[in-house]
Design a protein around this motif. Structure first.
Motif, mmCIF file in Angstrom:
data_model
loop_
_atom_site.group_PDB
_atom_site.id
_atom_site.type_symbol
_atom_site.label_atom_id
_atom_site.label_comp_id
_atom_site.label_asym_id
_atom_site.label_seq_id
_atom_site.Cartn_x
_atom_site.Cartn_y
_atom_site.Cartn_z
ATOM 1 N N ARG A 1 45.551 45.998 37.942
ATOM 2 C CA ARG A 1 44.949 47.162 37.522
ATOM 3 C C ARG A 1 45.844 48.521 37.819
ATOM 4 N NH1 ARG A 1 39.336 49.258 36.615
ATOM 5 N NH2 ARG A 1 39.476 51.358 36.677
ATOM 6 N N GLU A 2 46.478 48.564 39.085
ATOM 7 C CA GLU A 2 47.218 49.620 39.236
ATOM 8 C C GLU A 2 48.467 49.494 38.567
ATOM 9 O OE1 GLU A 2 45.773 47.759 41.519
ATOM 10 O OE2 GLU A 2 44.189 48.842 42.224
ATOM 11 N N TYR A 3 49.193 48.354 38.228
ATOM 12 C CA TYR A 3 50.146 48.427 37.709
ATOM 13 C C TYR A 3 49.907 48.670 36.255
ATOM 14 C CZ TYR A 3 54.389 45.804 36.068
ATOM 15 O OH TYR A 3 55.489 45.645 35.401
ATOM 16 N N PHE A 4 48.894 48.079 35.555
ATOM 17 C CA PHE A 4 48.481 48.669 34.204
ATOM 18 C C PHE A 4 48.585 50.120 34.006
ATOM 19 C CE2 PHE A 4 45.560 49.210 30.819
ATOM 20 C CZ PHE A 4 46.226 48.676 29.775
ATOM 21 N N GLU A 5 47.542 50.685 34.900
ATOM 22 C CA GLU A 5 47.219 52.145 34.704
ATOM 23 C C GLU A 5 48.648 53.012 34.978
ATOM 24 O OE1 GLU A 5 43.907 53.123 37.145
ATOM 25 O OE2 GLU A 5 42.606 51.908 35.676
#
Length: 189
Positions: free
Chosen positions: A115-119
Motif C-alpha cells: 500500500r505504501e509503495y503504491f501510494e
C-alpha cells in the motif's frame, strides 16, 4: 543484476501471471502460469516460492507500469488527455484484478508495504497529472490523488454477483466529468 536469461524468465513469469490473474483470478493454477511463460514450474518456484510472492511481484510491476505511464503521458499528450488516458489505464488495472483485493488484505507478510509503495509511487505521478490538468483549466483544483485512486477502484469493481467489468468505464467516465465541473479555464494568451 540477474543474468539475461534469468531476467527474461522473470519478465515472462510476471507477464504470464498478470494475464492468468486477469483471466482466472489470483488463484489461477501455477502450471498454467508457467506454461504461458514458457518455463517449468521449478523455474516459477525458484523465483516465487509462495503464491503470495508472485502476486506481490505482479502488483509491484503493475504499480511501476502505471507510475511510468503517468510521466510518459504527461510528456506526450495535452494535460486533459494525459489525465483521462491514465485514469482509463488505471481502471483497466483495477477491473482485471479478480481476487487481488482480498489477497492483499489477507495479512500475508508478502503484501506488507505494498500500500505504501503504491501510494508513494502512483500518488505523486497522478498528482502531477492532476496539477497539470488544473493548471490547464480542464479540471478543478484540490483533487487528492489517493482519494481519486480509491474512487476509481470502487467504481471499477463489478457489481456483486457479476464478473462484468464494462460498467467500470462508464462509471469512471462520470467521475471524470465530475472532475471537470467547476474547472477554471485558463485565460487566452
Amino acid at each position: 543484476m540477474p543474468r539475461a536469461d534469468a531476467q527474461r524468465n522473470l519478465d515472462a513469469l510476471l507477464r504470464a501471471a498478470k494475464e492468468e490473474f486477469a483471466a482466472n483470478g489470483v488463484d489461477a493454477p501455477v502450471r498454467a502460469i508457467a506454461a504461458r511463460a514458457g518455463v517449468g514450474t521449478a523455474t516459477l518456484y525458484r523465483h516465487f516460492p509462495l503464491r503470495s510472492d508472485l502476486i506481490a511481484a505482479v502488483f509491484r510491476r503493475e504499480i511501476d507500469d502505471v507510475t511510468e505511464l503517468a510521466g510518459r503521458l504527461a510528456r506526450t499528450h495535452s494535460p486533459g488527455d494525459a489525465l483521462e488516458l491514465w485514469v482509463r489505464r488505471y481502471t483497466e488495472f483495477v477491473a482485471t484484478k479478480h481476487g487481488l483485493g482480498s489477497a492483499l488484505h489477507s495479512g500475508d507478510p508478502a503484501y506488507s508495504g505494498l500500500r505504501e509503495y503504491f501510494e508513494g509511487n502512483a500518488g505523486p505521478a497522478l498528482q502531477r497529472l492532476l496539477d497539470d490538468a488544473a493548471d490547464a483549466g480542464v479540471i478543478r483544483r484540490g483533487i487528492d490523488p489517493i482519494e481519486l485512486i480509491g474512487a476509481i477502484a470502487n467504481l471499477s469493481a463489478p457489481p456483486p454477483g457479476s464478473e462484468h467489468s464494462e460498467r467500470a468505464g462508464r462509471m469512471v467516465g462520470l467521475l471524470l466529468d465530475g472532475l471537470r465541473y467547476g474547472a477554471a479555464p485558463t485565460a487566452a494568451r
